[in-house]
Design an enzyme around this catalytic site. Sequence first.
Site, PDB file in Angstrom:
ATOM      1  N   THR A  44      43.092-119.740  26.632  1.00 51.69           N
ATOM      2  CA  THR A  44      41.709-119.409  26.972  1.00 51.69           C
ATOM      3  C   THR A  44      40.728-120.492  26.525  1.00 51.69           C
ATOM      4  O   THR A  44      39.532-120.386  26.781  1.00 51.69           O
ATOM      5  CB  THR A  44      41.314-118.065  26.319  1.00 51.69           C
ATOM      6  OG1 THR A  44      41.562-118.138  24.908  1.00 51.69           O
ATOM      7  CG2 THR A  44      42.130-116.921  26.915  1.00 51.69           C
ATOM      8  N   HIS A  49      43.343-122.509  17.679  1.00 52.85           N
ATOM      9  CA  HIS A  49      42.509-122.584  16.483  1.00 52.85           C
ATOM     10  C   HIS A  49      43.305-122.120  15.263  1.00 52.85           C
ATOM     11  O   HIS A  49      44.495-121.782  15.380  1.00 52.85           O
ATOM     12  CB  HIS A  49      41.219-121.777  16.658  1.00 52.85           C
ATOM     13  CG  HIS A  49      41.434-120.340  17.032  1.00 52.85           C
ATOM     14  ND1 HIS A  49      41.964-119.399  16.155  1.00 52.85           N
ATOM     15  CD2 HIS A  49      41.191-119.671  18.184  1.00 52.85           C
ATOM     16  CE1 HIS A  49      42.042-118.231  16.741  1.00 52.85           C
ATOM     17  NE2 HIS A  49      41.579-118.357  17.975  1.00 52.85           N
ATOM     18  N   HIS A  52      45.594-119.135  15.215  1.00 48.49           N
ATOM     19  CA  HIS A  52      46.902-119.255  15.863  1.00 48.49           C
ATOM     20  C   HIS A  52      47.944-119.866  14.936  1.00 48.49           C
ATOM     21  O   HIS A  52      49.145-119.738  15.176  1.00 48.49           O
ATOM     22  CB  HIS A  52      46.794-120.119  17.123  1.00 48.49           C
ATOM     23  CG  HIS A  52      45.973-119.517  18.209  1.00 48.49           C
ATOM     24  ND1 HIS A  52      44.812-120.103  18.693  1.00 48.49           N
ATOM     25  CD2 HIS A  52      46.120-118.374  18.917  1.00 48.49           C
ATOM     26  CE1 HIS A  52      44.300-119.354  19.656  1.00 48.49           C
ATOM     27  NE2 HIS A  52      45.062-118.297  19.807  1.00 48.49           N
ATOM     28  N   LYS A  86      38.821-107.326  20.516  1.00 54.61           N
ATOM     29  CA  LYS A  86      37.597-107.842  21.106  1.00 54.61           C
ATOM     30  C   LYS A  86      36.610-106.705  21.350  1.00 54.61           C
ATOM     31  O   LYS A  86      37.000-105.601  21.706  1.00 54.61           O
ATOM     32  CB  LYS A  86      37.883-108.561  22.429  1.00 54.61           C
ATOM     33  CG  LYS A  86      38.871-109.713  22.308  1.00 54.61           C
ATOM     34  CD  LYS A  86      38.344-110.818  21.413  1.00 54.61           C
ATOM     35  CE  LYS A  86      39.341-111.942  21.250  1.00 54.61           C
ATOM     36  NZ  LYS A  86      38.874-112.966  20.308  1.00 54.61           N
ATOM     37  N   ARG A  90      36.450-110.586  27.922  1.00 56.20           N
ATOM     38  CA  ARG A  90      36.529-112.041  27.891  1.00 56.20           C
ATOM     39  C   ARG A  90      35.961-112.640  29.181  1.00 56.20           C
ATOM     40  O   ARG A  90      35.994-112.018  30.238  1.00 56.20           O
ATOM     41  CB  ARG A  90      37.985-112.499  27.758  1.00 56.20           C
ATOM     42  CG  ARG A  90      38.620-112.234  26.407  1.00 56.20           C
ATOM     43  CD  ARG A  90      40.049-112.734  26.424  1.00 56.20           C
ATOM     44  NE  ARG A  90      40.780-112.439  25.210  1.00 56.20           N
ATOM     45  CZ  ARG A  90      40.863-113.240  24.169  1.00 56.20           C
ATOM     46  NH1 ARG A  90      40.237-114.402  24.192  1.00 56.20           N
ATOM     47  NH2 ARG A  90      41.566-112.906  23.102  1.00 56.20           N
ATOM     48  N   GLN A 175      52.010-107.764  29.039  1.00 57.72           N
ATOM     49  CA  GLN A 175      52.631-108.289  27.823  1.00 57.72           C
ATOM     50  C   GLN A 175      53.987-107.636  27.585  1.00 57.72           C
ATOM     51  O   GLN A 175      54.946-108.295  27.171  1.00 57.72           O
ATOM     52  CB  GLN A 175      51.723-108.084  26.614  1.00 57.72           C
ATOM     53  CG  GLN A 175      52.308-108.717  25.344  1.00 57.72           C
ATOM     54  CD  GLN A 175      51.320-108.769  24.204  1.00 57.72           C
ATOM     55  OE1 GLN A 175      50.123-108.951  24.412  1.00 57.72           O
ATOM     56  NE2 GLN A 175      51.813-108.625  22.984  1.00 57.72           N
ATOM     57  N   ASP A 196      46.676-107.051  15.355  1.00 56.78           N
ATOM     58  CA  ASP A 196      45.949-106.469  16.486  1.00 56.78           C
ATOM     59  C   ASP A 196      46.830-106.373  17.728  1.00 56.78           C
ATOM     60  O   ASP A 196      46.467-105.718  18.708  1.00 56.78           O
ATOM     61  CB  ASP A 196      44.674-107.264  16.788  1.00 56.78           C
ATOM     62  CG  ASP A 196      44.948-108.731  17.106  1.00 56.78           C
ATOM     63  OD1 ASP A 196      46.063-109.219  16.813  1.00 56.78           O
ATOM     64  OD2 ASP A 196      44.052-109.404  17.633  1.00 56.78           O
ATOM     65  N   LYS A 231      35.976-114.058   8.335  1.00 59.94           N
ATOM     66  CA  LYS A 231      37.153-114.321   9.153  1.00 59.94           C
ATOM     67  C   LYS A 231      37.684-115.718   8.872  1.00 59.94           C
ATOM     68  O   LYS A 231      36.937-116.692   8.848  1.00 59.94           O
ATOM     69  CB  LYS A 231      36.807-114.171  10.632  1.00 59.94           C
ATOM     70  CG  LYS A 231      37.995-114.300  11.563  1.00 59.94           C
ATOM     71  CD  LYS A 231      37.577-114.080  13.002  1.00 59.94           C
ATOM     72  CE  LYS A 231      38.765-114.188  13.946  1.00 59.94           C
ATOM     73  NZ  LYS A 231      38.371-113.974  15.348  1.00 59.94           N
ATOM     74  N   LYS A 234      36.437-119.533  10.152  1.00 62.13           N
ATOM     75  CA  LYS A 234      35.054-119.523  10.619  1.00 62.13           C
ATOM     76  C   LYS A 234      34.249-120.534   9.813  1.00 62.13           C
ATOM     77  O   LYS A 234      34.247-120.501   8.582  1.00 62.13           O
ATOM     78  CB  LYS A 234      34.453-118.129  10.455  1.00 62.13           C
ATOM     79  CG  LYS A 234      33.096-117.946  11.116  1.00 62.13           C
ATOM     80  CD  LYS A 234      33.237-117.864  12.617  1.00 62.13           C
ATOM     81  CE  LYS A 234      31.904-117.507  13.268  1.00 62.13           C
ATOM     82  NZ  LYS A 234      31.998-117.480  14.739  1.00 62.13           N
ATOM     83  N   THR A 235      33.568-121.476  10.499  1.00 59.10           N
ATOM     84  CA  THR A 235      32.793-122.503   9.812  1.00 59.10           C
ATOM     85  C   THR A 235      31.373-122.524  10.351  1.00 59.10           C
ATOM     86  O   THR A 235      31.058-121.860  11.339  1.00 59.10           O
ATOM     87  CB  THR A 235      33.422-123.902  10.020  1.00 59.10           C
ATOM     88  OG1 THR A 235      33.174-124.317  11.368  1.00 59.10           O
ATOM     89  CG2 THR A 235      34.921-123.884   9.756  1.00 59.10           C
TER      90      THR A 235
END
Length: 411
Positions: A44, A49, A52, A86, A90, A175, A196, A231, A234-235
């Site tokens: 996506t 990131h 993953h 989510k 998306r 899935q 999740d 999380k 996260k930056t």
Amino acid sequence: MSSTAEVLITLRERGFVQQVSDEAGLAALLDKGPVTYYAGFDPTAPSLHLGHSLPLMAMAHLARAGHRPIAVLGGGTAMIGDPSGKTETRQMLTRENIEANRRAIEPQARRYLAAAGDRALVVDNGEWLLPLNYLDFLREVGRHFSVNRMLAMEGYRMRMETGLSFIEFNYQLLQAYDFLTLRRRYGCALQIGGDDQWGNILAGTDLIRRMDQGDAYALTFPLITTAAGVKMGKTVAGALWLSPEMTSPFDFYQYFVNVDDRDVVRFLKLFTFLPLDEIARYGALAGAEVRLAKQALAFQATAIVHGEEAARQAQEAAQAAFGGGASADLVPTHAVAAAALAAGIKVVDLLVECGLAASKSAARRLVEQGGVRIGDRKVTSVDEVLRGDDLGPEGVMLHAGKKHLRRIVVG
């Protein structure tokens, strides 16, 4: 090589295990010999990131223990979008976007599977999902799914409050069909993923039982947050990407070297391959010596994603920026046109342009909170501008908080 079943103990000791569908059965299967397992990654975005990297690290541990990994890049499922975890639908991507993203993330996934050599597989579920006949699929697969049971699962139940589209409702079926297909083609018996994904993975094990009367297993990882409750990954500039073009090795290193002291041991277990006894020694450090543990964490995590040379350069750049010693040329640089500097460029705009803030509103908050400096001078107004005479011969350092900076030069 240790017993192939011992990897389950290793994963638990390192903090990877949240839920297992049948731990005794899975342990027995692993003990019989190499097991084929998979994790899925929907393309996506043009990069994976840090979130993953948790399933990728687990895949790497399993591969090192002799098991066979399959990374499924979801060229088919990305056409729909997973609603799990989510709060909103998306954004729909074109096939061209999805294919470009898939090509970009494939080498990132393969890096983690290197221990498996030629046994490692990277496949695209678009190969079997895109040609499906919808009516045949509903008759053969859809009839095994209970709508009541699906709506009772946490992922769907949460989305029912904000709205769940029909297209997303199909995601679990696809899935589960992935798992069934991988079992039939490659003998895949285990799916792993974030917690999740628990409901989606169990749907796959149930479909395999119903359609093929076979056994399959689910293993999920905890969803990682920092000790401060943020999380993981996260930056100030957004997500921490595995692509060096989207998050530089320097910024990647800086993220880990500045983690909360309370997170160091946990992250050493999850994001490095250092032995547990060595991690325990780092865990015994106190006071200023904890910095040594953070440096080990940052170096090892960066080396896994970007290679040892990039990790060394990031380490030297950090010393140049914050400890002195190495050349400032190692600090990530952002070039600004001379004409823009002559006219004056707003600092809040520059923060976004050079990747130190995710948006102008985030940049303004950084300034208002007193977290932005140009060299040694604090930026006190959101309207402040940077001009050519603010730069020395080697440029000027633009700081966002204590952890992030760019060398601004004329380009």
